[in-house]
Design a protein around this motif. Sequence first.
Motif, PDB file in Angstrom:
ATOM      1  N   THR A  48       0.794  -1.119  -0.023  1.00  0.00           N
ATOM      2  CA  THR A  48       0.067  -0.239   0.021  1.00  0.00           C
ATOM      3  C   THR A  48       0.904   0.988   0.138  1.00  0.00           C
ATOM      4  O   THR A  48       0.632   2.314  -0.596  1.00  0.00           O
ATOM      5  CB  THR A  48      -0.993   0.059   1.334  1.00  0.00           C
ATOM      6  N   PHE A  49       2.016   1.239   0.712  1.00  0.00           N
ATOM      7  CA  PHE A  49       2.822   2.112   0.838  1.00  0.00           C
ATOM      8  C   PHE A  49       4.344   1.679   0.081  1.00  0.00           C
ATOM      9  O   PHE A  49       4.600   0.684  -0.052  1.00  0.00           O
ATOM     10  CB  PHE A  49       3.183   2.753   2.187  1.00  0.00           C
ATOM     11  N   GLY A  50       4.931   2.763  -0.535  1.00  0.00           N
ATOM     12  CA  GLY A  50       6.242   2.525  -1.059  1.00  0.00           C
ATOM     13  C   GLY A  50       7.357   2.120  -0.316  1.00  0.00           C
ATOM     14  O   GLY A  50       8.293   1.216  -0.552  1.00  0.00           O
ATOM     15  N   THR A  51       7.372   2.789   0.876  1.00  0.00           N
ATOM     16  CA  THR A  51       8.432   2.413   2.020  1.00  0.00           C
ATOM     17  C   THR A  51       7.519   1.957   3.297  1.00  0.00           C
ATOM     18  O   THR A  51       6.571   2.823   3.676  1.00  0.00           O
ATOM     19  CB  THR A  51       9.291   3.692   2.042  1.00  0.00           C
ATOM     20  N   VAL A  52       8.305   1.039   4.030  1.00  0.00           N
ATOM     21  CA  VAL A  52       7.789   0.637   5.337  1.00  0.00           C
ATOM     22  C   VAL A  52       8.977   0.446   6.347  1.00  0.00           C
ATOM     23  O   VAL A  52       9.440  -0.566   6.057  1.00  0.00           O
ATOM     24  CB  VAL A  52       6.690  -0.365   5.364  1.00  0.00           C
ATOM     25  N   HIS A 111       8.620   3.807  16.303  1.00  0.00           N
ATOM     26  CA  HIS A 111       7.532   4.066  15.523  1.00  0.00           C
ATOM     27  C   HIS A 111       7.652   3.192  14.206  1.00  0.00           C
ATOM     28  O   HIS A 111       8.699   2.602  13.981  1.00  0.00           O
ATOM     29  CB  HIS A 111       7.255   5.646  15.084  1.00  0.00           C
ATOM     30  N   ILE A 112       6.448   3.234  13.108  1.00  0.00           N
ATOM     31  CA  ILE A 112       6.341   2.507  12.059  1.00  0.00           C
ATOM     32  C   ILE A 112       6.171   3.904  11.095  1.00  0.00           C
ATOM     33  O   ILE A 112       5.413   4.472  11.012  1.00  0.00           O
ATOM     34  CB  ILE A 112       5.244   1.600  12.062  1.00  0.00           C
ATOM     35  N   HIS A 113       7.366   3.903  10.143  1.00  0.00           N
ATOM     36  CA  HIS A 113       7.163   4.959   9.275  1.00  0.00           C
ATOM     37  C   HIS A 113       6.718   4.336   7.836  1.00  0.00           C
ATOM     38  O   HIS A 113       7.180   3.262   7.592  1.00  0.00           O
ATOM     39  CB  HIS A 113       8.779   5.519   8.836  1.00  0.00           C
ATOM     40  N   VAL A 114       5.826   5.124   7.243  1.00  0.00           N
ATOM     41  CA  VAL A 114       5.183   4.868   5.899  1.00  0.00           C
ATOM     42  C   VAL A 114       5.302   5.878   5.054  1.00  0.00           C
ATOM     43  O   VAL A 114       4.997   7.035   5.753  1.00  0.00           O
ATOM     44  CB  VAL A 114       3.861   4.401   6.010  1.00  0.00           C
ATOM     45  N   ASP A 115       5.727   5.586   3.946  1.00  0.00           N
ATOM     46  CA  ASP A 115       5.596   6.827   2.809  1.00  0.00           C
ATOM     47  C   ASP A 115       4.993   6.473   1.553  1.00  0.00           C
ATOM     48  O   ASP A 115       4.998   5.150   1.121  1.00  0.00           O
ATOM     49  CB  ASP A 115       6.784   7.622   2.766  1.00  0.00           C
ATOM     50  N   THR A 116       4.686   7.161   0.787  1.00  0.00           N
ATOM     51  CA  THR A 116       4.127   6.745  -0.660  1.00  0.00           C
ATOM     52  C   THR A 116       5.224   6.796  -1.727  1.00  0.00           C
ATOM     53  O   THR A 116       4.559   7.109  -3.124  1.00  0.00           O
ATOM     54  CB  THR A 116       2.804   7.566  -0.984  1.00  0.00           C
ATOM     55  N   ALA A 117       6.330   7.231  -1.218  1.00  0.00           N
ATOM     56  CA  ALA A 117       7.269   7.270  -2.414  1.00  0.00           C
ATOM     57  C   ALA A 117       7.323   5.977  -3.375  1.00  0.00           C
ATOM     58  O   ALA A 117       7.268   4.957  -2.756  1.00  0.00           O
ATOM     59  CB  ALA A 117       8.841   7.602  -1.856  1.00  0.00           C
ATOM     60  N   ARG A 118       7.668   6.088  -4.761  1.00  0.00           N
ATOM     61  CA  ARG A 118       7.592   4.932  -5.640  1.00  0.00           C
ATOM     62  C   ARG A 118       8.994   4.678  -5.904  1.00  0.00           C
ATOM     63  O   ARG A 118       9.711   5.418  -6.363  1.00  0.00           O
ATOM     64  CB  ARG A 118       6.706   4.654  -6.646  1.00  0.00           C
ATOM     65  N   TYR A 119       9.264   3.336  -6.117  1.00  0.00           N
ATOM     66  CA  TYR A 119      10.854   3.092  -6.695  1.00  0.00           C
ATOM     67  C   TYR A 119      10.613   1.968  -7.676  1.00  0.00           C
ATOM     68  O   TYR A 119       9.663   1.175  -7.888  1.00  0.00           O
ATOM     69  CB  TYR A 119      11.728   2.493  -5.450  1.00  0.00           C
ATOM     70  N   ASN A 120      11.560   2.167  -8.385  1.00  0.00           N
ATOM     71  CA  ASN A 120      11.525   1.110  -9.765  1.00  0.00           C
ATOM     72  C   ASN A 120      11.726  -0.339  -9.450  1.00  0.00           C
ATOM     73  O   ASN A 120      11.104  -1.305 -10.178  1.00  0.00           O
ATOM     74  CB  ASN A 120      12.694   1.268 -10.839  1.00  0.00           C
ATOM     75  N   TYR A 121      12.105  -0.860  -8.355  1.00  0.00           N
ATOM     76  CA  TYR A 121      12.443  -2.053  -7.766  1.00  0.00           C
ATOM     77  C   TYR A 121      11.001  -2.388  -6.901  1.00  0.00           C
ATOM     78  O   TYR A 121      11.363  -3.545  -6.426  1.00  0.00           O
ATOM     79  CB  TYR A 121      13.797  -2.145  -6.993  1.00  0.00           C
ATOM     80  N   GLY A 122      10.260  -1.653  -6.504  1.00  0.00           N
ATOM     81  CA  GLY A 122       9.121  -1.958  -5.963  1.00  0.00           C
ATOM     82  C   GLY A 122       9.083  -1.580  -4.625  1.00  0.00           C
ATOM     83  O   GLY A 122      10.075  -0.700  -4.188  1.00  0.00           O
TER      84      GLY A 122
END
Length: 300
Positions: free
Chosen positions: A269-273, A285-296
């Motif tokens: 759902t997020f690009g980074t967890v 804490h748990i960090h989540v963000d919506t940045a997207r990467y070519n490798y998934g």
Amino acid sequence: MRARAVLAALLVMAGVAQAEPPTTSPRPLPNPHRPAEAAPDLAAVPHPVPSPLAGASLAASAISAARPAPLAPAPQVAAEPNGTLTILAASPRPMPRPESGAPAATAPAPQVTMSGASVPLKLGKPGAKGMVCGTPGLIGVAVPAIPGELEGCGLENGVRLTSVAGVPLSIPATVDCNTAKALKTWVDRGIIPAVGRAGGGLARLEIAGSYACRGRNRQAGAKISEHGRGKAIDLRGLTLANGKVITVEADWRREGKILQAVHRSACGTFGTVLGPKSDAFHRDHIHVDTARYNYGAYCK
């Protein structure tokens, strides 16, 4: 001689009798119970000269009589100061004609009522009150554009969330709409199912951070964090319905079944967890963000 004279006299009398008019009238007899009517004296009856205006008046009267009745006025809608509309209906009966020289009175139009109560029309934007990003379940307010204090920071078209999927946030989270929608998906499909019925269910999300113009991990000279673009949220824990608070820092191992399930469900759902196992910067804490990467997605 005398006999002849008598016979001649009889013949004369018989001829006179035949010449007299009959005593019975051939017309029907008048009704004895109805008074006799005198014949009108035509000489005594006045004969006015016809006027052309009289003919025009009679024609106008005929046209007015043939003209259909005017239709009742259509219902009107009145705006109220509180943002509602009320349907108004005109009185079906006409007002009485005013006296000469007096202004015509207007009857106040009554409100359309149902069981004695007025029925207003509510106005407003579609969806729940406070809904943002056009998504039901995302409650908050839109925020003005935030200029970046550092190069690479800033947030356009951001929102400040106060509740997601019916779950309130401990503090408002300022993010863009894409991140707000991802958070709702995480709450609906990951966090709520992970908590289940424990402690009566999920009651609140404990938020550690959202938008902040800074470098990654708050390190000087580091690349701008996704927090500086409004694309990241830090979750430090959960509050249950019975009042119990589960935090990542204190309960990662003790309540590992719930918190680890929450962590796993964010991946994709997020690009980074990032969680306590990624590095020391995320131990609490748990960090989540919506940045997207070519490798998934990057989840650790």
